[in-house]
Every structure is written in structure tokens, then in C-alpha cells.
Design an enzyme around this catalytic site. Structure first.
Site, PDB file in Angstrom:
ATOM      1  CE  LYS A   1      -4.220  -1.733   0.110  1.00  0.00           C
ATOM      2  NZ  LYS A   1      -5.110  -1.529  -1.063  1.00  0.00           N
TER       3      LYS A   1
ATOM      4  CD  GLU B   1     -10.163   3.960   0.573  1.00  0.00           C
ATOM      5  OE1 GLU B   1     -10.066   5.192   0.436  1.00  0.00           O
ATOM      6  OE2 GLU B   1      -9.426   3.153  -0.027  1.00  0.00           O
TER       7      GLU B   1
ATOM      8  CB  SER C   1      -0.135  -7.945  -1.392  1.00  0.00           C
ATOM      9  OG  SER C   1      -1.083  -8.712  -0.678  1.00  0.00           O
TER      10      SER C   1
END
Lengths: 267, 413
Positions: free
Chosen positions: B106, B128, B395
Site C-alpha cells: 500500500k 478509507e 502483498s
């Protein structure tokens, strides 16, 4: 093409030098049975136009009051077809008051835009406002609605540039809905002075009537804003009444609330 | 019609380099901008700044330097020998995005978007978050740049990801619980949109996935494509070849698109995005719009969504908060339709088993999101010859999920 019921209504108001009072409630809130009597009550109180909200699970542009009204309507299982049935039922005894459907695109897409336009036309709806449908994406919807004699009302906002205002005006019909502030429905952010400047600028882009909504909650705010435009939209204040009033008192309470708005506009 | 007439245009189409989205933000039939008018100008502005900075060598250099010195890139491509042996078949390499600063992919995106925010003169950041990884990554870059930061998070997700909630607070962000709707990621996104529409003049909304209105799917893909650019070069260098298959989990789909996109014109490279199968697709309790949904419009884009017969978005379920979302990035919808990627699903139970398996075989604790990709890759490896090479996007790391797994095991920490 002959003028739509919405266009005729706004032209008549202009001719009479009166401001348009456009009132919003959510269909199916708090019950399905409450909606048609509530629509008639709005008219008795002096509403010129009714905006009927089509409930959606994710009303991302709405504040808490209208979110809750959507939740109440969905808890009742209100569907788009039933909303159209409500319009048709209203039409059996009121053929004069324009009814606009206001909602979010996914619900209309699910029915199919062509099917929706024809069903809404048959039911006696006069136009549509789709919160998340900007003019860039609106060509198909506009054409389908126009074929049924319905208007596509588009929104303009304080962030709308002059270029965008002209594009919006070139696609919209009926009236332009000016969103009075940056925010969601029902917020306490209304600034009549800023609205006046914006509406004046918007007039340069369009001949359409301009109705102002968001944050208009009582006679005083309605009167001050209406003086700057062709009319006002009141939603959250009425929807709050729908949520709070005992079911058998809703029509009388709505009628009184709208009457006080009407009197302020006509004073 | 002759075969030539049929084949020629097809062949040309196949040879044309992939160049979606178009100027309106469409990937085939998907994408676009479906938002309230108030936000349209901000999206225009963001698009213009992004396009300008893409051609700006100084901006690219700053982004790359941040990725290397702050995030810790490049992340390794690690050959998971024992995992592959357990699967019995194809070789498996893990792209170790879990080793990034803050523990997931991210941050690649939030570093890039923070630079955009600064260029636009925005002083406040909102985001969010589902699992909290994007929230943490956003709070991190906001702290580093001295920007005010508000993170919207569903109340249900706050409960299951309390560690990340506290991390965000330590980073100086305000975490705002969202109690509307299903109290998960989609509702957090609704609330972030409401905040943005109210504070749009000085606020930049850092969307955490390749979802939302144009230009977000494009710009998030571009910031995340460092994953695939590195993986492609590492494959060639370490393995002497391109992979046969890429596997990544798909919620909104940013880690998958980041890995996949740099391989889009490599015809021999297959791609599978793995959605959250929850309790099983047949139960309806899942978060797999590409497998069991249909095209619709949600959160600003036309894309596959999970909705009912009246167009209402339905509640989703996944053990992993980061995949618990009823929509998906529009480019994935396009790739599903054109067949450039396939989309499978993995249940909660299978993901949990893969979580345990990777711990025991490789000493790596994957996020529950990434565990979906591991589960799929292990099953796929078993069906393929030893000469095949699968690259899986790992990830994120799984520390945040220890509580959830312990709860499944009936252990109170």
C-alpha cells in the site's frame, strides 16, 4: 416537442413571479403506504414540484438524515418498480404536479436504462436527477428520457467552473439544480451571499431556471435563497419529519411544514 | 468471409500495445467518472497534475528515491523452494511486498499520492481503509510530510484490526469509525467521499486501490506498477526467463494490477486474480464480484459489483478485511471480459490453511489477503510441470491478522 409538465410548471411560476418550491421525500420511508399520502400532503401545503428519492444502499452524496431515510425505505423492501407504482398511484388524483425521481445510477442500470425510462414515463414521472451521473456520462439517459417526454435535471456546484457550467447547461433540461455548498445534503453550511454570486455567474451559462438546494431547512433560509434564484429544494428538513413523526401524523405535519415554507416564499 | 478477413484485424489488435484507459478514464466498458458534480473539478485537477508530473523527471526521481530510501525498495523476489516442494509441481517465487516499510504494498501508492497532494497544495489527507494497511500507509506519509490525516474505517473492521488502528493513532492520524451500512470497507469509502465533497478545496483523498473515479484507477496502477516492473526484471535476472503465471489477491485489486500491468504485453504470461470466496461462492457469503457479480456503478466507476435484483449493493463476507469489498477496480473488470486475466476465488478456510502453510514451510507470515493468493498458487503449482514458474504477490505481512487467526484457533492472546 411540446413542453414537459416540469417546463410548463416552471414557466407558469415565472409568469406569476412566484418562486418554485421543490420538496424531496424518500419513497418507502418510513413505510411504502406512507408515500402517496405524503406526496399529496406536500402539494396541499403548497409544493410546486415533488422529488421522490429512490432509496439506495450507498448514498455517498447524502448526509445522515437522507441516509437514514434510505435505510428505512430499504428495510421496508422498497424497490424501484414500487417507487414507479407510487408515482402512478399519485397520478390518479394529481395530474398537475411534476414528479422527479432522484437517486443513484446503479438502481436504474439494474432495471436497464431504456426499460426504466419507459416505465417511468408510463407511471407519470416527469424527470430524473441522478446524483452520480455527470454530464459527460449523461447522453444516453437524456435521450431515453426525452423520448418519453421527461427531463434530465443536472446539478451544478460551487466548484463548477464556467466551462463545466456551459457543458452542464447544454445537456440539462427542465432546470439546473444548484448545490448551495461543498458538502452533503442537510449540512449546516448555507451561505446565501455566496449562493447569490454563484447563481449570477450560472445565469451567464444558461437560460434554464435555477433552483437551489442543500441546507435550506426553514422559511427564513428558503426566502433568502429563493430571492437569489428561481426556487428552492427542501429535502432533509422534510425527511427528518418523516422519520420522527408518528405515522398517522405524517401528512398533517408535512403539510404544515411545507405551508410555512410556501408562506415565506410568497411573503 | 475468408480466414484472412477474420484474422487480420484480430492479429493487429493483439499486436497493438495495451494503452487503456482512454482520456475519459475507460478501460473498455469500465471505469469513467460517476460522482457528484462537486467533485468533478477536483478530479480534473488531479488528472492534470498527475499527467504533468508523469512527464516530470524531477518528480519521478523524487518518487523513486522515496521508494528506495524510505520504503526500502526494491523488494526481493524470493524462490520459495519448500513451499513449491509441498505443492509438488511448478516453481513458486514470492514478490516480497510484505518487506516494504509498514508491511504491505500500500505504501507505494501513498508515497506517490502524497507527492501529488503536496504539488496541489493540499494540506489535509483523507483515506478509507479496510484491513488498516492502507490507513497505516496513508498515516505514515502524512506524518512524514506534516499533513493532517483522517482515516475512515468501518466499525466492524476497527474491531478485527485493532493493532492497525492503534498504529494509525500513534502516527498522528485520526481514525473515524463508520457505523453506517455493513460497517466495513465500502461504507468507509462512502464516508470518505462525503468528507471529500465537504472539504475538497484543501483536502486530497488518497484512494487505496485501483478503484474509484478516473484518474484513481490509472494513477494507483502507475504508482503500484513498480511491483511488476521489479518482478519482471528480477525474473529475467534470477530465473533467466519470464514467469508462466502471475497470481495475486484481488479486493479492489491494486497489488494485482501493480504486478500484472508491466506484463500486459507479454503474451506468454498468464495472470490470475484471486477473489475472496468467503464461506464459498455458492453460499453468497463472499466478496467475489468478478466471479459472482455483474457490471454496475459503485464508488465513482462502472465495474463489476455485488448487488441484488434491485441494484442495491449487498453485504459481503471475507475473513480478510482488505478483501471484504463488493466492487473491484474497473481495469480488472475489463481484463476479465477480454480474457487478459482470469479470476478465481479462495475460501476463508483455504486462505487460513495457506497462512499456516507459508509460516511452516518458509518462515513467512503472510497477510490473510495475500494468503488467498498463496492458496491459489499452491493448488495451481500442483497442476503444472516443474519447468513452470509462478510468481505470487505476497502483498503484505500477517502480523495484523494474528488476532483473527488466534480467534479461529480459540486462543485468547
Amino acid at each position: 416537442m411540446t413542453a414537459t409538465r416540469l417546463v410548463r410548471c416552471l414557466a407558469a411560476l415565472k409568469g406569476a413571479e412566484r418562486k418554485a418550491l421543490n420538496t424531496f421525500i424518500t419513497a418507502g420511508d418510513p413505510t411504502k403506504a406512507a408515500t402517496v399520502p405524503a406526496m399529496h400532503a406536500l402539494v396541499r401545503g403548497g409544493a410546486d414540484i415533488i422529488e421522490l428519492g429512490v432509496p439506495f444502499s450507498d448514498p455517498e452524496a447524502d448526509g445522515p438524515a437522507i441516509q437514514l431515510s434510505s435505510e428505512r425505505a430499504l428495510a421496508e423492501g422498497t424497490t424501484l418498480r414500487e417507487v414507479l407504482d407510487m408515482v402512478a398511484a399519485f397520478r390518479t388524483s394529481d395530474t398537475a404536479t411534476p414528479v422527479l425521481l432522484m437517486g443513484y445510477l446503479n438502481v436504474l442500470l439494474k432495471m436497464g436504462l431504456a426499460e426504466f425510462a419507459s416505465a417511468a414515463g408510463r407511471a407519470g414521472a416527469d424527470g430524473v436527477i441522478v446524483v452520480n451521473l455527470p454530464p459527460e456520462e449523461a447522453a444516453d439517459v437524456k435521450e431515453l428520457l426525452a423520448a418519453q417526454g421527461m427531463d434530465l435535471v443536472l446539478l451544478a456546484a460551487p466548484t463548477t467552473t464556467p466551462e463545466r457550467a456551459r457543458m452542464i447547461a447544454s445537456v440539462a433540461s427542465g432546470f439546473l439544480y444548484y448545490v448551495s455548498f461543498r458538502g452533503t445534503t442537510g449540512a449546516n453550511l448555507l451561505d446565501p451571499k455566496a449562493v447569490g454570486q454563484s447563481v449570477t455567474r450560472l445565469r451567464e451559462a444558461t437560460e434554464l431556471p435555477i433552483l437551489v438546494g442543500f441546507g435550506i431547512r426553514d422559511g427564513d433560509s428558503a426566502r433568502r435563497v429563493a430571492a437569489l434564484a428561481d426556487g428552492v429544494v427542501v429535502g432533509t428538513a422534510l425527511v427528518t419529519t418523516m422519520g420522527e413523526a408518528p405515522p398517522d401524523e405524517i401528512p398533517a405535519r408535512l403539510e404544515a411544514q411545507v405551508r410555512s415554507l410556501r408562506q415565506a416564499l410568497d411573503a | 468471409m475468408t480466414p484472412t478477413d477474420e484474422l487480420e484485424p484480430m492479429t493487429q489488435a493483439n499486436l497493438a500495445p495495451y494503452d487503456a484507459p482512454n482520456a475519459a478514464g475507460y478501460f473498455g466498458d469500465y471505469g469513467g467518472r460517476f460522482v457528484a458534480e462537486t467533485l468533478m473539478h477536483a478530479l480534473d485537477e488531479l488528472t492534470a497534475v498527475f499527467e504533468e508530473l508523469q512527464g516530470d523527471a524531477a518528480f519521478r526521481a523524487e518518487f523513486e528515491q522515496d521508494l528506495s530510501r524510505y520504503v526500502g525498495r526494491p523488494t526481493p523476489l524470493y524462490r520459495a523452494e519448500r513451499l513449491a516442494r509441498h505443492a509438488g509441481g511448478a516453481a513458486i517465487c514470492l514478490k516480497r511486498e510484505d518487506l516494504n516499510h509498514t508491511g504491505a504494498h500500500k505504501i507505494n501508492n501513498t508515497v506517490g499520492q502524497a507527492l501529488l497532494a503536496r504539488r496541489m497544495g493540499k494540506t489535509r489527507i483523507i483515506a478509507e481503509t479496510g484491513a488498516g494497511q492502507h490507513g497505516v500507509a496513508t498515516a505514515t506519509v502524512a506524518a512524514r510530510m506534516g499533513l493532517e490525516c483522517h482515516v475512515y474505517m468501518g466499525a466492524e473492521d476497527i474491531r478485527r484490526q485493532s493493532l492497525n488502528v492503534y498504529r494509525m493513532k500513534l502516527l498522528g492520524a485520526e481514525v473515524i469509525p463508520v457505523n453506517s451500512g455493513s460497517r466495513t470497507l465500502k461504507d468507509a469509502m462512502n464516508e470518505a467521499m462525503r468528507d471529500w465533497v465537504t472539504h475538497v478545496d484543501h483536502t486530497h483523498y488518497i484512494i487505496g486501490s485501483v478503484a474509484g473515479p478516473h484518474p484513481y484507477p490509472l494513477l494507483v496502477r502507475e504508482f503500484q506498477s513498480v511491483i511488476g516492473v521489479e518482478a519482471r526484471a528480477q525474473c529475467l535476472e534470477q530465473e533467466g526467463r519470464l514467469p508462466d503465471l502471475l497470481v495475486a489477491c484481488v479486493g479492489g485489486g491494486s497489488n494485482a494490477m501493480g504486478l500484472f500491468h508491466p506484463f500486459v504485453d507479454d503474451e506468454g504470461v498468464d495472470m490470475v486474480g484471486v477473489e475472496a470466496g468467503g464461506l464459498g461462492l455458492a453460499t453468497g457469503e463472499h466478496a467475489a464480484p468478478l466471479n459472482a457479480g455483474n457490471p454496475g456503478v459503485l464508488h465513482g466507476a462502472r465495474t463489476y459489483v455485488m448487488d441484488d435484483e434491485d441494484g442495491q449493493i449487498v453485504p459481503t463476507h471475507s475473513i480478510s478485511a482488505g478483501l471484504d469489498y463488493p466492487g473491484v477496480g474497473p481495469e480488472h473488470s475489463h481484463w476479465k471480459d477480454i480474457g487478459r486475466a482470469r479470476y478465481g476465488s479462495v475460501t476463508d478456510e483455504e486462505a487460513l490453511a495457506a497462512f499456516r502453510l507459508l509460516n511452516r514451510t518458509e518462515g513467512i507470515m503472510p497477510a490473510l489477503e495475500s494468503s488467498h493468493a498463496i492458496a491459489y498458487a499452491v493448488a495451481e503449482a500442483a497442476r503444472r510441470p516443474a519447468s513452470d514458474l509462478i510468481v505470487v504477490n505476497l502483498s503484505g505481512r500477517g502480523d495484523k491478522d494474528i488476532g483473527t487467526v488466534a480467534e479461529v484457533d480459540g486462543i485468547e492472546l
